[in-house]
Scaffold this active site. Structure first.
Site, PDB file in Angstrom:
ATOM      1  N   ALA A 268       0.791  -1.233   0.000  1.00  0.00           N
ATOM      2  CA  ALA A 268       0.000   0.000   0.000  1.00  0.00           C
ATOM      3  C   ALA A 268       0.821   1.280   0.000  1.00  0.00           C
ATOM      4  CB  ALA A 268      -0.936   0.009   1.209  1.00  0.00           C
ATOM      5  N   PRO A 270       3.278   4.266  -0.901  1.00  0.00           N
ATOM      6  CA  PRO A 270       3.126   5.399   0.016  1.00  0.00           C
ATOM      7  C   PRO A 270       1.693   5.799   0.331  1.00  0.00           C
ATOM      8  CG  PRO A 270       3.636   6.204  -2.168  1.00  0.00           C
ATOM      9  CD  PRO A 270       3.719   4.700  -2.246  1.00  0.00           C
ATOM     10  N   GLY A 271       0.689   5.217  -0.336  1.00  0.00           N
ATOM     11  CA  GLY A 271      -0.660   5.385   0.147  1.00  0.00           C
ATOM     12  C   GLY A 271      -1.615   6.197  -0.683  1.00  0.00           C
ATOM     13  N   GLY A 272      -1.244   6.594  -1.883  1.00  0.00           N
ATOM     14  CA  GLY A 272      -2.161   7.382  -2.699  1.00  0.00           C
ATOM     15  C   GLY A 272      -3.442   6.625  -3.037  1.00  0.00           C
ATOM     16  N   CYS A 382       3.923   0.492 -12.150  1.00  0.00           N
ATOM     17  CA  CYS A 382       4.397   1.723 -12.785  1.00  0.00           C
ATOM     18  C   CYS A 382       5.574   1.377 -13.702  1.00  0.00           C
ATOM     19  CB  CYS A 382       4.785   2.762 -11.744  1.00  0.00           C
ATOM     20  SG  CYS A 382       5.986   2.200 -10.525  1.00  0.00           S
TER      21      CYS A 382
END
Length: 455
Positions: A268, A270-272, A382
């Site tokens: 998860a 960094p959480g965006g 990514c």
């Protein structure tokens, strides 16, 4: 000039107290470049750990920003810089020359691409050279080479090609094979531009775009023109938005009607995506193996006034009652983020893909196991590499007949048909979403697929 050379990678001393202004930043930049190219150490990691290193400790915010800027542009335009230096190093780099290469690269980056006066870049590089025992005998060479680089600046820029010079050969050849030469070259051109600044807002994107001098993208993200510090922008302290690339914001939106649903976000931090799901009303569990990264996620959630259950765990070992939906942003080579993280182009190796691919396959199987029958799985990376995207989904569907693909519609990506492949998977490229200027153009390279575990 070689990317990896034995030795010559350590600027052994911090700037002395009586050092001229700006020297400490130049030394820190050269060290960060050396760490990336000799030890494959990411810039973000280097600067995050800066306080424990005497060569970085004591840098004020301005010098730290300058050091990061120099290092980033040096890695973004490394091939161009090395070619320019090579023209004036007729005999190549001297052997056993300490940190000479990194001092030259950092200074040439400033001369060719940044606003500092040429004479200041040259003088500080000469001073840095004299501070390094291995490089000190070559201070005169540094002075002559950099002055020649400054005189021939325009010729070097005119002769520079983003694909041929600033893209590692192994990546360029892969992109040509996957996307064709024209698209591969367009990707390389996009990597030369400074990264965009995109926000995901809780509500009222047009209002925040107007307030922060930005535009609303077709995908719903807000893209800003500003270069101001993030924490100083309106709405940051009040938790009204968070920074998240527009492409990275798409996968969480592929969970249809998350309000009230039990959703797990594996890997998860960094959480965006976690923030998107929590803001949409999901009963969220955020899982990551890094306690430190989850601390930052928790701090961001506190700022955003969002709630989630946070679990420090290896995703493969995590156990829970099946969820309504699972989001897996799998660890990958991150080649889609080179515009934002130019060190990736030089710190990754082709051999990394096989190891990462094995891990991605195991995580995908785990994501399926954690999802209830009839539930949704969103897989994303990514990465620009098909082994980490399309091929992973094809392999999953071959080995698991209980999973089917749910195509993504153009409406779900703001009508950006160019970002969808024929199977209905997201394949965003850095050259997509062209705007009126580079600061408002492009996306991170991203892959996402939506799946269903059959009822």
């Amino acid at each position: 000039m070689n990317a990896k050379r034995p030795g010559g990678h350590d600027l052994r001393a911090p700037a002395p107290p009586e050092a001229p202004p700006g020297l400490a930043a130049r030394l820190a930049a050269a060290q960060a470049i050396a760490d990336a190219l000799t030890f494959q150490r990411p810039l973000e990691e280097r600067f995050a750990a800066a306080e424990s290193d005497p060569r970085f400790a004591g840098l004020d915010a301005r010098d730290r920003a300058l050091a990061r800027s120099i290092a980033a542009v040096a890695l973004r335009r490394l091939g161009t810089i090395r070619k320019a230096l090579a023209l004036h190093l007729r005999k190549g780099l001297p052997r056993r020359a300490g940190a000479l290469e990194w001092i030259l690269v950092a200074a040439a980056a400033q001369i060719l691409f940044l606003d500092a006066p040429d004479h200041a870049a040259v003088d500080l590089a000469v001073t840095a050279t004299r501070l390094d025992p291995g490089a000190a005998p070559f201070a005169g060479l540094v002075n002559a080479v950099l002055r020649n680089v400054a005189r021939a600046k325009q010729e070097a820029l005119d002769a520079s090609d983003p694909f041929d010079d600033d893209t590692p050969q192994w990546l360029g050849q892969r992109w040509k094979a996957t996307y064709g030469e024209a698209v591969a070259r367009a990707i390389a051109r996009a990597h030369r531009d400074e990264p965009t600044l995109d926000l995901t807002v809780k509500r009222d994107p047009p209002g925040w775009a107007a307030r922060l001098d930005g535009i609303v993208l077709p995908t719903g993200s807000v893209r800003l023109r500003t270069h101001a510090p993030i924490a100083e922008l309106a709405g940051y302290a009040d938790g009204e938005w968070w920074v998240q690339d527009a492409a990275a914001a798409i996968p969480a939106r592929l969970i249809v009607d998350p309000a009230g649903a039990r959703v797990v976000d594996l890997c998860a931090a960094p959480g965006g995506k976690s923030a998107q799901l929590a803001a949409a009303g999901a009963k969220l569990t955020a899982v990551d193996r890094s306690a430190e990264r989850l601390k930052r996620l928790a701090a961001n959630f506190a700022r955003l006034k969002l709630e989630a259950e946070i679990a420090v765990a290896n995703a493969l070992a995590f156990e829970a009652e099946p969820f309504d939906a699972t989001v897996l942003d799998a660890p990958c080579a991150a080649t889609g983020t080179i515009r934002r993280h130019p060190d990736v182009a030089w710190t990754k190796r082709q051999g990394d893909l096989a190891t990462l691919g094995e891990a991605q396959a195991k995580l995908l199987d785990k994501a399926v196991a954690l999802t209830r029958p009839g539930g949704t799985i969103v897989y994303c990376t990514c990465s620009l590499e098909p082994e980490e995207g399309e091929a992973q989904i094809a392999a999953l569907l071959r080995r698991n007949p209980d999973v089917r693909r749910i195509p993504i519609s153009p409406a779900e990506v703001g009508g950006l048909d160019e970002c969808l492949n024929p199977l209905g998977e997201l394949r965003a490229l850095p050259c997509h979403l062209q705007g009126p200027e580079p600061r408002l153009s492009g996306l991170d390279g991203f892959f996402a697929a939506r799946l269903e575990r059959r009822p």
